[in-house]
Design a protein around this motif. Structure first.
Motif, mmCIF file in Angstrom:
data_model
loop_
_atom_site.group_PDB
_atom_site.id
_atom_site.type_symbol
_atom_site.label_atom_id
_atom_site.label_comp_id
_atom_site.label_asym_id
_atom_site.label_seq_id
_atom_site.Cartn_x
_atom_site.Cartn_y
_atom_site.Cartn_z
ATOM 1 N N VAL A 17 0.821 -1.204 0.000
ATOM 2 C CA VAL A 17 0.000 0.000 0.000
ATOM 3 C C VAL A 17 0.854 1.253 0.000
ATOM 4 O O VAL A 17 0.618 2.200 -0.739
ATOM 5 C CB VAL A 17 -0.950 0.015 1.220
ATOM 6 N N THR A 18 1.880 1.274 0.835
ATOM 7 C CA THR A 18 2.684 2.487 0.994
ATOM 8 C C THR A 18 3.831 2.570 0.023
ATOM 9 O O THR A 18 4.408 3.639 -0.158
ATOM 10 C CB THR A 18 3.261 2.559 2.425
ATOM 11 N N ALA A 19 4.187 1.450 -0.608
ATOM 12 C CA ALA A 19 5.325 1.416 -1.548
ATOM 13 C C ALA A 19 6.602 1.873 -0.889
ATOM 14 O O ALA A 19 7.429 2.532 -1.473
ATOM 15 C CB ALA A 19 5.041 2.271 -2.780
ATOM 16 N N LEU A 20 6.762 1.503 0.384
ATOM 17 C CA LEU A 20 7.984 1.839 1.112
ATOM 18 C C LEU A 20 8.487 0.598 1.822
ATOM 19 O O LEU A 20 7.700 -0.210 2.319
ATOM 20 C CB LEU A 20 7.724 2.925 2.156
ATOM 21 N N ALA A 21 9.819 0.479 1.900
ATOM 22 C CA ALA A 21 10.396 -0.618 2.659
ATOM 23 C C ALA A 21 10.452 -0.249 4.127
ATOM 24 O O ALA A 21 10.628 0.900 4.489
ATOM 25 C CB ALA A 21 11.805 -0.931 2.143
ATOM 26 N N VAL A 275 23.634 19.533 -9.387
ATOM 27 C CA VAL A 275 23.095 18.377 -8.678
ATOM 28 C C VAL A 275 21.599 18.629 -8.541
ATOM 29 O O VAL A 275 21.183 19.628 -7.961
ATOM 30 C CB VAL A 275 23.750 18.185 -7.294
ATOM 31 N N SER A 276 20.804 17.745 -9.109
ATOM 32 C CA SER A 276 19.360 17.964 -9.200
ATOM 33 C C SER A 276 18.676 17.633 -7.887
ATOM 34 O O SER A 276 18.606 16.476 -7.471
ATOM 35 C CB SER A 276 18.765 17.106 -10.327
ATOM 36 N N GLN A 277 18.151 18.667 -7.234
ATOM 37 C CA GLN A 277 17.406 18.518 -5.990
ATOM 38 C C GLN A 277 15.933 18.308 -6.361
ATOM 39 O O GLN A 277 15.337 19.171 -7.007
ATOM 40 C CB GLN A 277 17.577 19.785 -5.143
ATOM 41 N N PRO A 278 15.338 17.187 -5.951
ATOM 42 C CA PRO A 278 14.034 16.793 -6.524
ATOM 43 C C PRO A 278 12.837 17.554 -5.939
ATOM 44 O O PRO A 278 12.178 17.105 -5.005
ATOM 45 C CB PRO A 278 13.960 15.303 -6.181
ATOM 46 N N ALA A 279 12.503 18.695 -6.514
ATOM 47 C CA ALA A 279 11.366 19.491 -6.046
ATOM 48 C C ALA A 279 10.067 18.694 -6.107
ATOM 49 O O ALA A 279 9.207 18.813 -5.229
ATOM 50 C CB ALA A 279 11.237 20.758 -6.882
ATOM 51 N N ASP A 280 9.933 17.882 -7.146
ATOM 52 C CA ASP A 280 8.704 17.094 -7.286
ATOM 53 C C ASP A 280 8.581 16.053 -6.187
ATOM 54 O O ASP A 280 7.516 15.870 -5.586
ATOM 55 C CB ASP A 280 8.647 16.436 -8.667
ATOM 56 N N LEU A 281 9.689 15.377 -5.883
ATOM 57 C CA LEU A 281 9.655 14.342 -4.847
ATOM 58 C C LEU A 281 9.540 14.947 -3.454
ATOM 59 O O LEU A 281 8.932 14.348 -2.562
ATOM 60 C CB LEU A 281 10.898 13.454 -4.942
ATOM 61 N N TYR A 282 10.123 16.130 -3.264
ATOM 62 C CA TYR A 282 9.963 16.805 -1.972
ATOM 63 C C TYR A 282 8.479 17.017 -1.689
ATOM 64 O O TYR A 282 7.988 16.750 -0.586
ATOM 65 C CB TYR A 282 10.685 18.152 -1.984
ATOM 66 N N ASP A 305 11.388 1.756 -2.050
ATOM 67 C CA ASP A 305 11.292 1.372 -3.457
ATOM 68 C C ASP A 305 11.325 2.584 -4.382
ATOM 69 O O ASP A 305 11.186 2.444 -5.590
ATOM 70 C CB ASP A 305 10.026 0.542 -3.709
ATOM 71 N N HIS A 306 11.503 3.807 -3.809
ATOM 72 C CA HIS A 306 11.653 4.984 -4.673
ATOM 73 C C HIS A 306 13.098 5.487 -4.638
ATOM 74 O O HIS A 306 13.366 6.677 -4.706
ATOM 75 C CB HIS A 306 10.656 6.088 -4.303
ATOM 76 N N ASP A 307 14.029 4.531 -4.548
ATOM 77 C CA ASP A 307 15.467 4.779 -4.664
ATOM 78 C C ASP A 307 16.005 5.721 -3.592
ATOM 79 O O ASP A 307 16.955 6.471 -3.822
ATOM 80 C CB ASP A 307 15.816 5.357 -6.048
#
Length: 345
Positions: A17-21, A275-282, A305-307
């Motif tokens: 459900v959460t897609a997290l380890a 160095v790309s700081q992920p604004a979308d993932l934040y 699981d999202h690296d």
């Protein structure tokens, strides 16, 4: 934060459900209902303006039920006042990005006493409990910048470093890592550390003075392209020092943020890397963890699981999201958030 174990089957379902380890549900009684207070940290940076757009889209899509967004404009006093307003309005979780990571401790203590979980984005508060910090490994920013400059300059030369606000954990992490790496690996490079308080005009003025005294500067590290890129390029163009990579007199420039303007500058040969700081993932995981907090979920250390990797910090947990080095070789990578942003516009 207390983590209770569950059966293997239950954890497997929860992970799906959460897609997290490495996550366990602390309580099944939490409904996930409740308002979320979200404070935006500033509007003077292209990076943070992009983050705001992603947050607004997530709220509009119903990822959380949010109170009216506030913007503390890089003012800790405004942030404290905004957080108080959230609590007065019945917020059950708070998302913030404190730019002064020391001065927010009292507000975090108050929120903790009220059992209101906090998600801190991009910055890790020095004190005060947080449910989750969502940020990239900022020491890696400094190390990647150091390694790139050191290799490009073949270990010799003079480099200007625009340091962020050292009252911020991000400014400290990037600066300390950059210095440590340079001292250890590239002792033949002289670094001029310029404190900027994340202000582009300050950086430009100090760069002009440094260039006057040391016209042989051959490298620049900008800790935040969102505020430093345009004033730096404008100054170098004015002084006729903006020369293409591979040509005599070229100043090698690496930045942090990964905004579209930086990628355009790489393509145009005006800077070399970022160095790309992920604004979308934040934004995505700020809202994800706010919802998870309302649902009573807890997390533990380990890969996701999202690296990314969740690590334990003294006052909570931190999800360290990936931040890739971008050069002319991979500047068109569709996975970069800035390239996705361009497609949407």
């Amino acid at each position: 934060m207390r983590v209770r174990t569950t059966s293997a089957a239950a954890c497997a379902v929860l992970l799906a459900v959460t897609a997290l380890a490495g996550c366990n549900r602390e309580s099944d009684s939490a409904s996930g209902d409740g308002k979320v207070g979200i404070d935006l940290p500033r509007s003077d940076s292209d990076f943070w303006n992009s983050y705001q757009q992603y947050i607004e889209k997530g709220v509009k899509d119903g990822e959380v039920d949010a109170l009216s967004l506030t913007n503390s404009q890089n003012d800790i006093g405004k942030l404290v006042a905004n957080v108080q307003t959230f609590t007065d309005q019945g917020a059950k979780a708070v998302v913030m990005a404190p730019q002064d990571t020391g001065a927010i401790a009292e507000s975090l203590q108050t929120l903790g006493e009220k059992k209101i979980p906090v998600i801190s984005v991009d910055t890790r508060p020095d004190k005060g409990d947080v449910y989750m910090v969502v940020r990239a490994d900022n020491r890696a920013y400094g190390e990647k910048a150091c390694q790139y400059l050191g290799e490009q300059l073949k270990g010799k030369g003079k480099v200007v470093e625009f340091q962020g606000d050292l009252s911020s954990i991000n400014g400290r992490d990037r600066s300390e890592a950059f210095k440590s790496c340079m001292d250890k690996n590239f002792p033949g490079i002289r670094v001029f550390e310029l404190a900027t308080d994340w202000k582009g005009d300050v950086a430009s003025a100090k760069l002009q003075s440094t260039l006057a005294a040391h016209p042989d500067i051959n490298g620049i590290y900008m800790q935040a392209g969102g505020v430093f890129l345009q004033p730096t390029l404008a100054l170098l163009e004015q002084k006729k020092l903006l020369k293409a990579p591979g040509t005599p007199g070229h100043i090698t420039i690496i930045s942090n943020d990964g905004i579209p303007e930086e990628l355009d500058a790489i393509k145009a040969g005006k800077i070399d890397a970022t160095v790309s700081q992920p604004a979308d993932l934040y934004a995505k995981y700020a809202l994800f963890y706010a919802k998870a907090a309302l649902e009573g979920k807890t997390f533990k250390e380990g890969p996701t699981d999202h690296d990314s990797t969740i690590i334990k910090i003294p006052n909570g947990f931190e999800d360290q999201l990936p931040a890739p080095l971008v050069t002319k070789e991979n500047v068109d990578d569709p996975k970069l958030w800035a390239n996705q942003l361009e497609k949407k516009s």
